[in-house]
Motif scaffolding. Structure first.
Motif: not given
Ligand code: ZN
Length: 342
Positions: A229-235, A296-299, A335-336, A340-341
């Motif tokens: 999840f942390s990596m997804l958050e950073k793209g 993530m919620a803000n993004q 997909d995530c 996100i990006k």
């Protein structure tokens, strides 16, 4: 603290899943009021087998406790818990059904000892899986109980049991587990507060809690989901090798696959709940990475977030059509990242 054995664990499970029924049956045994045949009905994980075995322990235990419970440490209790007691027989499906030969063997065993006058207990787990032949063979046995015999038929739904058997047994319907007891049970597994939140969102039965907390599985998988999840958050596309090297090796079977995807869904549901302030932080399944969830919620826009949750759920369905699990996780990850990006 007393050392945990298979027997003490069973006692704990019976007391946690069914405190009222457990107390009731301990009293019934004490009052020597036990019926010849019971039909225990309720979903998996509600403690049917645990209670049946604890009743057997209570009948044979050499050291009944002051609270009326069996001790869980004497030779009788220990052997019953391990299915090694000569006077307590457990019959379980051989493959997909309980066959007539299994019931015949059981009857032979019992007719031998009835002569000796010993008390005998038999437990049939999955009684609805008896073949018609097995059920009819058992029926005669229940109709004419020989000697000191108590039987416990266990099923997830008593409607699946032949009416002729139903009418000759005393039905006991197992209620759902009290949520407070479930929290207590999870606490006994040395899980952290957020791991308890997580496990209670994944299941409401003690057998699954046992399974998930075994060998620290839940905590290990939770950490990997958080790293993902942390990596997804950073793209970060490193999320892909992470899936392959860290996450997949933890997945032992289909049940684990299901739980893994549920956990991915739950961490995004936490994002949703934080975004809409629907759940207090201390009730989140992944509350220990609150800051990350908040970022993530803000993004993400509402639309992106719902689309991610939808994607995960849709990909979860592919588990039924034999697509490799690695493939499913990689599609979810892609997909995530696209959302996100995006
Ligand atoms: Zn004992």
């Amino acid at each position: 603290m007393m050392e945990e054995t298979k027997a003490t664990k069973l006692i704990k499970r019976a007391e946690t899943t069914q405190p009222k029924l457990t107390g009731h049956f301990m009293k019934v045994v004490h009052d020597q009021d036990l019926s010849h045949a019971y039909l225990f009905s309720g979903a998996a994980g509600l403690g049917k087998l645990a209670l049946a075995k604890v009743i057997a322990m209570r009948l044979f235990c050499k050291n009944i406790q002051s609270n009326g419970m069996p001790c869980g440490v004497c030779n009788e209790c220990v052997r019953i818990a391990k299915n090694e007691h000569p006077d307590v027989m457990l019959v379980e499906p051989d493959g997909r059904s309980i066959k007539v030969d299994q019931i015949r063997t059981l009857k032979q065993e019992f007719s031998k000892s009835a002569v000796e006058g010993n008390r005998k207990i038999f437990i049939i787990n999955g009684a609805d899986l008896m073949t018609t032949g097995a059920a009819n063979s058992l029926l005669k046995f229940i109709e004419e109980p020989v000697g000191n015999v108590n039987s416990f038929l266990l099923t997830d739904d008593y409607h699946k049991i032949l009416p002729t058997i139903q009418s000759r047994t005393q039905l006991v319907e197992f209620p759902k587990i009290d949520p407070v007891m479930l929290v207590k049970y999870a606490e006994g597994k040395q899980l952290t507060k957020t791991a308890i939140n997580l496990v209670l969102q994944l299941t409401s039965d003690t057998a699954t809690i046992d399974r998930l907390s075994e060998d620290n599985w839940l905590v290990s998988m939770k950490q990997q989901i958080e790293a993902w999840f942390s990596m997804l958050e950073k793209g970060d596309y490193q999320a892909f090798p992470l899936v392959q090297t860290n996450l997949l090796p933890l997945v032992r079977d289909r049940e684990d696959q299901k739980v893994t995807i549920e956990m991915m869904c739950l961490i995004f549901r936490d994002v949703f709940n934080v975004k809409f302030k629907a759940t207090p932080a201390n009730e989140l399944a992944f509350g220990n990475v609150y800051d990350l969830i908040k970022q993530m919620a803000n993004q993400l826009s509402d639309k992106q977030l719902l689309s991610i949750i939808d994607d995960i759920l849709n990909n979860a369905k592919k588990q039924q059509i034999n697509i490799s699990f690695q493939n499913i996780l990689e599609v979810i990850t892609l997909d995530c990242l696209n959302q996100i990006k995006g």
